[in-house]
Design an enzyme around this catalytic site. Structure first.
Site, short mmCIF file in Angstrom:
data_model
loop_
_atom_site.label_atom_id
_atom_site.label_comp_id
_atom_site.label_asym_id
_atom_site.label_seq_id
_atom_site.Cartn_x
_atom_site.Cartn_y
_atom_site.Cartn_z
N HIS A 151 0.84 -1.20 0.00
CA HIS A 151 0.00 0.00 0.00
C HIS A 151 0.87 1.25 0.00
O HIS A 151 2.04 1.22 0.38
CB HIS A 151 -0.92 0.02 1.22
CG HIS A 151 -0.18 0.14 2.53
ND1 HIS A 151 0.53 -0.90 3.09
CD2 HIS A 151 -0.01 1.21 3.38
CE1 HIS A 151 1.08 -0.51 4.23
NE2 HIS A 151 0.77 0.77 4.43
N ASP A 172 0.50 5.18 1.69
CA ASP A 172 -0.23 5.69 2.84
C ASP A 172 -1.35 6.64 2.44
O ASP A 172 -1.21 7.48 1.55
CB ASP A 172 0.73 6.44 3.78
CG ASP A 172 1.64 5.50 4.55
OD1 ASP A 172 1.24 4.34 4.77
OD2 ASP A 172 2.75 5.91 4.93
N HIS A 226 4.70 0.22 0.21
CA HIS A 226 5.50 -0.50 1.19
C HIS A 226 4.69 -1.62 1.85
O HIS A 226 3.46 -1.65 1.76
CB HIS A 226 6.09 0.44 2.24
CG HIS A 226 5.08 1.30 2.94
ND1 HIS A 226 4.54 2.44 2.38
CD2 HIS A 226 4.51 1.19 4.16
CE1 HIS A 226 3.69 3.00 3.21
NE2 HIS A 226 3.64 2.26 4.31
N ARG A 242 6.34 6.85 13.46
CA ARG A 242 6.19 7.34 12.10
C ARG A 242 5.63 8.75 12.10
O ARG A 242 4.65 9.03 12.80
CB ARG A 242 5.26 6.44 11.29
CG ARG A 242 5.21 6.81 9.80
CD ARG A 242 4.13 6.05 9.06
NE ARG A 242 2.80 6.53 9.45
CZ ARG A 242 1.68 5.82 9.26
NH1 ARG A 242 1.73 4.61 8.74
NH2 ARG A 242 0.50 6.31 9.63
#
Length: 300
Positions: free
Chosen positions: A123, A125, A273, A288
């Site tokens: 996917h 983000d 990723h 993150r």
């Protein structure tokens, strides 16, 4: 009989005319021919001057994801580095999935024996947003002794590897991206209905033009892309499977083995990723910080 697609898959790393001068402020160690490079000689806790910023941007555009080992930095230093690239993005649904997060712009991905990793699908983000993320800075806080690697795929290389007739077919297509069948599963019905009005499912181009390099990238993914506009359901599903299969080919990927203090900095406009969930019940904790993006634009 099963049709095999075998043979060399050698894609270009950059667009024609890319500035490929040697880097002067750091050393670059590639992880694959087209995507991923470890950067040495840079400490992310130090201020990023204009010259270093320009070189890091050029390296990011070339390699799509940059890795920095042994970065003994704090959350605030991680945030300062991310802010050097643009406004930060607050994930609107994270509080529903992982309540108790202290910093609105820092997503702590803590996985252990009670909460296994669930990001093990390809996917990009927040593609369900009208302005998906520009990029992200991910810092390893605690890593398992074995497992827990993250993989990145080069969405431009995957596009270029498609047969010409398929590239032409998808050039003007759009697809719907939705969050309700993923993040929505962890919400109460009332919350899901309220947020569905605030974050309706957008249509994005199937082929996105990277706003800085001009390259065509595949902009569909297995988690958030629900259908291709204008196609019957069976045709849409088949085409999405074909496109996501190309993104899953190892020739378009790199794999990073995390160590404590390692940092990954990636271009969400050029990559997808996959976080390997092979370490349960061992513990893995990552911080993150995402950088806000813009509206995806297609070839037309």
């Amino acid at each position: 009989m099963l049709s095999l697609e075998i043979g060399p898959r050698v894609a270009a790393r950059t667009a024609p005319g890319f500035d490929d001068r040697p880097y002067e402020r750091f050393a670059v160690q590639p992880l694959s021919p087209t995507i991923g490079a470890e950067i040495s000689g840079v400490h992310l806790g130090d201020p990023v001057d204009d010259e270093l910023h320009a070189e890091l941007r050029r390296a990011l555009l070339e390699w799509k994801v940059l890795f920095f080992r042994d970065q003994d930095i704090t959350r605030d230093q991680q945030r300062d580095f991310a802010l050097r690239w643009g406004p930060l993005e607050q994930h609107p649904f994270y509080a529903f999935v992982h309540p108790g997060n202290d910093d609105a712009d820092v997503v702590t991905l803590a996985k252990d024996a009670t909460s296994g990793g669930a990001e093990n699908e390809w996917h990009a983000d927040v593609t369900w947003h009208s302005t998906p993320s520009w990029g992200a800075v991910l810092r390893a806080v605690e890593v398992p002794p074995v497992g827990g690697d993250t993989l990145w795929a080069d969405a431009a290389a995957a596009h270029d590897a498609l047969p010409e007739e398929l590239r032409e077919r998808i050039a003007d297509m759009t697809a719907v991206h939705d969050w309700q069948h993923t993040f929505g599963l962890a919400m109460e019905d009332a919350d899901r209905e309220r947020l569905a009005e605030q974050f309706p499912a957008p249509e994005h181009p199937v082929v996105r033009i990277h706003p800085e390099t001009g390259r065509r990238t595949l902009f569909v993914n297995a988690i958030f892309t629900t259908r291709i506009v204008g196609l019957p359901e069976d045709e849409s599903d088949a085409l999405l499977r074909r496109l996501t299969r190309e993104l899953s080919r190892p020739e378009h990927q790199c794999r990073f083995r995390w160590t404590p203090g390692a940092v990954a900095f990636w271009d969400n406009r050029a990559t997808q990723h996959y976080a390997a969930s092979d370490y349960w019940p061992q513990r893995r904790v990552m911080d993150r910080i995402s950088i806000a993006g813009d509206v995806p634009v297609g070839p037309t």
